[in-house]
Design an enzyme around this catalytic site. Sequence first.
Site, PDB file in Angstrom:
ATOM      1  N   GLU A   1      12.584   3.092  14.108  1.00  0.00           N
ATOM      2  CA  GLU A   1      11.684   4.133  13.582  1.00  0.00           C
ATOM      3  C   GLU A   1      10.456   4.194  14.476  1.00  0.00           C
ATOM      4  OE1 GLU A   1      10.061   3.110   9.696  1.00  0.00           O
ATOM      5  OE2 GLU A   1      10.094   0.981  10.187  1.00  0.00           O
TER       6      GLU A   1
ATOM      7  N   ARG B   1      -8.120 -20.421  -0.317  1.00  0.00           N
ATOM      8  CA  ARG B   1      -7.140 -20.134   0.724  1.00  0.00           C
ATOM      9  C   ARG B   1      -6.018 -21.178   0.775  1.00  0.00           C
ATOM     10  NH1 ARG B   1      -5.522 -20.879   5.837  1.00  0.00           N
ATOM     11  NH2 ARG B   1      -4.771 -19.027   6.931  1.00  0.00           N
TER      12      ARG B   1
ATOM     13  N   HIS C   1      -1.466 -20.789   1.667  1.00  0.00           N
ATOM     14  CA  HIS C   1      -0.409 -19.796   1.881  1.00  0.00           C
ATOM     15  C   HIS C   1       0.375 -19.476   0.605  1.00  0.00           C
ATOM     16  CE1 HIS C   1      -1.390 -20.548   5.999  1.00  0.00           C
ATOM     17  NE2 HIS C   1      -0.427 -19.766   6.470  1.00  0.00           N
TER      18      HIS C   1
ATOM     19  N   LEU D   1      11.106   1.495   7.187  1.00  0.00           N
ATOM     20  CA  LEU D   1      10.512   1.910   5.915  1.00  0.00           C
ATOM     21  C   LEU D   1      11.312   3.116   5.411  1.00  0.00           C
ATOM     22  CD1 LEU D   1       8.085   1.390   3.971  1.00  0.00           C
ATOM     23  CD2 LEU D   1       7.117   3.462   4.962  1.00  0.00           C
TER      24      LEU D   1
ATOM     25  N   TYR E   1       0.819  -1.214   0.000  1.00  0.00           N
ATOM     26  CA  TYR E   1       0.000   0.000   0.000  1.00  0.00           C
ATOM     27  C   TYR E   1       0.847   1.255   0.000  1.00  0.00           C
ATOM     28  CZ  TYR E   1       0.828   1.120   4.970  1.00  0.00           C
ATOM     29  OH  TYR E   1       1.395   1.490   6.158  1.00  0.00           O
TER      30      TYR E   1
ATOM     31  N   ARG F   1       7.859   3.625  -4.897  1.00  0.00           N
ATOM     32  CA  ARG F   1       7.988   2.749  -3.717  1.00  0.00           C
ATOM     33  C   ARG F   1       6.938   1.638  -3.757  1.00  0.00           C
ATOM     34  NH1 ARG F   1       7.810   5.364   2.197  1.00  0.00           N
ATOM     35  NH2 ARG F   1       5.621   5.607   1.625  1.00  0.00           N
TER      36      ARG F   1
HETATM   37  C1  LIG Z   1       6.704   2.142   9.605  1.00  0.00           C
HETATM   38  C2  LIG Z   1       6.698   3.469   8.906  1.00  0.00           C
HETATM   39  N1  LIG Z   1       7.815   4.203   8.909  1.00  0.00           N
HETATM   40  C3  LIG Z   1       7.858   5.413   8.307  1.00  0.00           C
HETATM   41  C4  LIG Z   1       6.750   5.946   7.679  1.00  0.00           C
HETATM   42  C5  LIG Z   1       6.832   7.288   7.013  1.00  0.00           C
HETATM   43  O1  LIG Z   1       6.923   7.141   5.624  1.00  0.00           O
HETATM   44  P1  LIG Z   1       6.439   8.282   4.636  1.00  0.00           P
HETATM   45  O2  LIG Z   1       7.230   9.500   4.978  1.00  0.00           O
HETATM   46  O3  LIG Z   1       6.772   7.771   3.290  1.00  0.00           O
HETATM   47  O4  LIG Z   1       4.993   8.474   4.869  1.00  0.00           O
HETATM   48  C6  LIG Z   1       5.568   5.204   7.632  1.00  0.00           C
HETATM   49  C7  LIG Z   1       4.385   5.726   6.944  1.00  0.00           C
HETATM   50  O5  LIG Z   1       3.334   5.176   6.947  1.00  0.00           O
HETATM   51  C8  LIG Z   1       5.538   3.923   8.262  1.00  0.00           C
HETATM   52  O6  LIG Z   1       4.415   3.162   8.256  1.00  0.00           O
END
Ligand SMILES: Cc1ncc(COP(=O)(O)O)c(C=O)c1O
Length: 287
Positions: free
Chosen positions: A176, A98, A100, A200, A31, A50
Amino acid sequence: MVVLYDDQIIEREQARIDPEDRAYQFGDGVYEVIRVYYGQPFYMKEHLARLQRSATEIRMNLPYPLEQLEQRLLQLLQRSGLQEGNLYIQISRGTAPRNHAFPSNARPLTLAYTQPSPRPVKELSEGVSAITTEDIRWLRCDIKSLNLLGAVLAKQKAVDHGSKEAILVRDGIITEGSSTNIFIVKDGVLWTHPANHLILHGITRQITLQIADELQIPVKKQPFSKEELFTADECFLTSTTMEICPIIQIDGKPVKSGTPGPITRQLQQAFEKQIALLQSRLSKSSK
Ligand SMILES: Cc1ncc(COP(=O)(O)O)c(C=O)c1O
């Protein structure tokens, strides 16, 4: 409310999700959330790139070319009339009995819609509080997958403590936030976790690093510890929906003086200028 369903824009009530949709059963899909200011998407190409990368990493082909998706999303945006808010897009691996393992002939299902949402101006100006909690997520946090239970549990813990965000700690290192990237400032240097499999690769993180470069703020893309977090001069989070937002309290303790710091403010101002550019571009194009 209209939604993008596969490659058609239809009324929400007409959209049907099969009980055996793999996003529903396995969280098997990817997503994106794209911010919209003045009716225009912010850094859309970066988000779509992304999305493509996330799909490739889970070995899923997009149902149609990215350019077509971009066109459909722009149409959706126009049809919805959204001025300020979020554009949510998800792609499920599709519907199949269903099991996996990957189905051999399911068609991935795209679903997108808009959500009005004002900028979090109070939080941006006053800052927010956060808690720390263990990072219990899987080891491919670089994939923006629909499987979000680790993040959901962390965020709920923050909410239970009256905080806005949960800062995740893995082996003593700050990775994060549950839905944000985390930065600290120490002796004038900006620190954030390197973009590897443990975080991320946030688009807002990337914008913030570009701004820091332009402002000649030194940056260390290096892991920092929980102790370093607690002795930081400044701390802030970044995300598409929260922008660059000061964190002024962690686990009940103030960050330095407990007010947003000067480097955070500098970065916020530069970020706001980028938003304002969208508005000025719009007024020029309507002349
Ligand atoms: C785990 C995580 N880290 C960082 C971010 C921030 O990413 P972005 O700046 O691309 O929204 C998100 C955004 O949803 C996230 O889910």
